[in-house]
Design a protein around this motif. Structure first.
Motif, PDB file in Angstrom:
ATOM      1  N   ASP A  34       0.824  -1.211   0.000  1.00  0.00           N
ATOM      2  CA  ASP A  34       0.000   0.000   0.000  1.00  0.00           C
ATOM      3  C   ASP A  34       0.861   1.265   0.000  1.00  0.00           C
ATOM      4  OD1 ASP A  34      -2.640   1.376   0.385  1.00  0.00           O
ATOM      5  OD2 ASP A  34      -1.665   1.996   2.246  1.00  0.00           O
TER       6      ASP A  34
ATOM      7  N   GLU B 219       2.295   1.751  -3.481  1.00  0.00           N
ATOM      8  CA  GLU B 219       1.278   2.232  -4.425  1.00  0.00           C
ATOM      9  C   GLU B 219       0.976   3.714  -4.192  1.00  0.00           C
ATOM     10  OE1 GLU B 219      -1.243  -1.840  -5.407  1.00  0.00           O
ATOM     11  OE2 GLU B 219      -1.888  -0.530  -3.773  1.00  0.00           O
ATOM     12  N   ARG B 220       1.037   4.156  -2.942  1.00  0.00           N
ATOM     13  CA  ARG B 220       0.819   5.571  -2.669  1.00  0.00           C
ATOM     14  C   ARG B 220       1.927   6.440  -3.266  1.00  0.00           C
ATOM     15  NH1 ARG B 220      -2.938   6.778   1.383  1.00  0.00           N
ATOM     16  NH2 ARG B 220      -3.876   4.940   2.357  1.00  0.00           N
TER      17      ARG B 220
ATOM     18  N   GLY C 273       3.067   5.851  -6.140  1.00  0.00           N
ATOM     19  CA  GLY C 273       2.877   5.792  -7.582  1.00  0.00           C
ATOM     20  C   GLY C 273       3.440   4.557  -8.236  1.00  0.00           C
ATOM     21  N   VAL C 274       3.904   3.591  -7.456  1.00  0.00           N
ATOM     22  CA  VAL C 274       4.447   2.356  -8.010  1.00  0.00           C
ATOM     23  C   VAL C 274       3.288   1.408  -8.323  1.00  0.00           C
ATOM     24  CG1 VAL C 274       5.967   0.383  -7.592  1.00  0.00           C
ATOM     25  CG2 VAL C 274       6.559   2.643  -6.666  1.00  0.00           C
ATOM     26  N   ASP C 275       3.318   0.845  -9.512  1.00  0.00           N
ATOM     27  CA  ASP C 275       2.301  -0.131  -9.917  1.00  0.00           C
ATOM     28  C   ASP C 275       2.732  -1.512  -9.410  1.00  0.00           C
ATOM     29  OD1 ASP C 275       0.270  -1.530 -11.070  1.00  0.00           O
ATOM     30  OD2 ASP C 275       1.013  -1.362 -13.134  1.00  0.00           O
ATOM     31  N   VAL C 276       2.031  -2.008  -8.407  1.00  0.00           N
ATOM     32  CA  VAL C 276       2.427  -3.255  -7.746  1.00  0.00           C
ATOM     33  C   VAL C 276       1.416  -4.341  -8.067  1.00  0.00           C
ATOM     34  CG1 VAL C 276       3.014  -4.376  -5.570  1.00  0.00           C
ATOM     35  CG2 VAL C 276       3.488  -1.943  -5.874  1.00  0.00           C
ATOM     36  N   SER C 277       1.904  -5.474  -8.522  1.00  0.00           N
ATOM     37  CA  SER C 277       1.092  -6.676  -8.723  1.00  0.00           C
ATOM     38  C   SER C 277       1.339  -7.605  -7.541  1.00  0.00           C
ATOM     39  CB  SER C 277       1.475  -7.369 -10.033  1.00  0.00           C
ATOM     40  OG  SER C 277       0.777  -8.592 -10.170  1.00  0.00           O
TER      41      SER C 277
ATOM     42  N   SER D 120       8.827   2.297 -10.705  1.00  0.00           N
ATOM     43  CA  SER D 120       7.478   2.412 -11.278  1.00  0.00           C
ATOM     44  C   SER D 120       6.685   1.112 -11.233  1.00  0.00           C
ATOM     45  CB  SER D 120       7.556   2.890 -12.730  1.00  0.00           C
ATOM     46  OG  SER D 120       8.315   1.966 -13.511  1.00  0.00           O
ATOM     47  N   ARG D 121       7.372  -0.040 -11.206  1.00  0.00           N
ATOM     48  CA  ARG D 121       6.655  -1.303 -11.253  1.00  0.00           C
ATOM     49  C   ARG D 121       7.303  -2.296 -10.291  1.00  0.00           C
ATOM     50  NH1 ARG D 121       3.230  -1.932 -15.465  1.00  0.00           N
ATOM     51  NH2 ARG D 121       3.336  -4.207 -15.243  1.00  0.00           N
TER      52      ARG D 121
ATOM     53  N   ARG E 266       6.436  -6.542  -8.566  1.00  0.00           N
ATOM     54  CA  ARG E 266       5.561  -7.712  -8.433  1.00  0.00           C
ATOM     55  C   ARG E 266       5.936  -8.441  -7.149  1.00  0.00           C
ATOM     56  NH1 ARG E 266       6.617 -10.032 -12.844  1.00  0.00           N
ATOM     57  NH2 ARG E 266       7.940 -11.771 -12.159  1.00  0.00           N
TER      58      ARG E 266
END
Length: 365
Positions: A269, A272-273, A275-279, A310-311, A313
């Motif tokens: 969380d 993601e706050r 701005g990272v796109d987390v799977s 940015s990303r 997993r």
């Protein structure tokens, strides 16, 4: 159920010792003299009934003095012997001797039944009723008694049965009070254990918070004094890591069914706050994991997500004997591998992506 049985055993064992003594004193102190001095229609039968009752007391004494419950076979056989002795003793009496001094079996038999059936209230009432009906039927079988005989018989029966029933009622009251006292004591012990556990947990949490704040306070002081530049990537990474650590620490205090996934979700969380796109993926059923092991499992996740650009997993894989947390992030970071401890950490950087895995293998008991 275990507590109730302990209370019953304690009360019944104590009362049986008292009843063994009472039966022996009543038989040899009060009943022996009339049995030896009175004339009976069948003297040998009266003596046999007396000896049978004495044998029942002697056999019960073996278990009573050891404070052990009477075996079921002894209770059944002893009750049959006592009722038979009751009938034989009453049958030897002449009509004018019933409910008089010579009628020693009438008052004595009830105490033997009480000794045998102390923990079987309904059976005791049934056996005592059979004993009373036997005496009444033999009294009426000799002819219609006069009013004086009926009054004397009623007074003797009422006095004897009342005392014996009072002993049974007192025993049940003592058993209930003992059960309540044991339950209250164990509840007090449980409360003390919970208070101690809460105090230990609070002490542990204070130590953990102090450790994290010890690394966070210099960062805050540097920002406040202007020694650190908020625009610097290194400072931003340190701030992201501190925020993720604190968020995971707060999540550790939550009461949830699956603490490990809850704490990893807290780390995701925060990323993601930023701005990272987390799977995020979870496989396997929830298993209990000690709090310290959860900290060691999630600490590399905190580091990896705090440096992700940015990303990312995140995968949590749970099996019967092993738990793994894998992270892939588009970042470079130095994560020291851990070996020889409870959690092993492996990492590598490939094509600008950090690949990390924290693994904990449960010990077989």
């Amino acid at each position: 159920m275990g507590e109730k049985q302990t209370a019953d055993d304690h009360v019944h064992a104590t009362m049986r010792i008292i009843l063994v003594c009472a039966a022996a004193v009543l038989q040899f102190g009060l009943s022996l003299h009339p049995m030896l001095t009175q004339e009976y229609r069948y003297q040998w039968l009266a003596a046999g009934a007396f000896v049978a009752l004495a044998c029942v007391t002697a056999v019960c004494c073996r278990w009573a003095l050891r404070r052990r419950p009477l075996p079921g076979a002894l209770v059944a056989g002893g009750t049959a012997v006592v009722l038979a002795a009751s009938f034989c003793g009453a049958a030897t009496l002449a009509p004018e001797q019933r409910f008089q001094t010579a009628d020693w079996p009438f008052g004595l038999v009830g105490w033997h039944l009480l000794l045998l059936l102390l923990d079987r209230f309904r059976v005791f009432i049934a056996a005592l009723t059979v004993h009373l009906l036997t005496s009444v039927c033999l009294l009426l079988g000799a002819g219609v008694p006069d009013r004086g005989t009926v009054g004397a018989a009623g007074a003797v029966a009422f006095g004897t049965v009342t005392v014996q029933l009072a002993v049974m009622v007192i025993t049940r009251i003592l058993r209930r009070q003992t059960q309540e006292a044991i339950a209250a004591a164990e509840e007090r012990d449980r409360m003390a254990a919970r208070v101690l556990a809460a105090q230990q947990w609070e002490k542990s949490q204070r130590s953990v918070f102090a450790g994290h704040l010890g690394s966070t306070l210099p960062l805050l002081a540097g920002l406040a004094d202007g020694e650190l530049d908020p625009r610097d990537s290194g400072t931003q990474r340190r701030c992201a890591q501190a925020a993720t650590q604190l968020r995971r620490l707060f999540a550790e205090k939550d009461e949830v069914p699956d603490p490990l996934v809850h704490e990893v979700t807290a780390c995701v969380d925060v990323a993601e706050r930023r701005g990272v796109d987390v799977s995020f993926a979870v496989s396997g059923a929830a298993v209990p994991v000690p709090a310290q092991v959860r900290r060691e499992l999630t600490e590399p996740v905190v580091t990896a997500l705090s440096v992700a650009r940015s990303r990312a997993r995140v995968s949590v894989l749970r099996a019967d004997e092993e738990i793994r947390i894998a992270v892939v992030a588009d970042a470079r970071a130095e994560v020291a591998p851990v070996t020889g401890g409870r959690v092993a950490v492996e990492y590598g950087v490939y094509d600008g992506h950090l690949r990390l895995e924290a693994r904990w293998r449960k010990r077989r008991s």
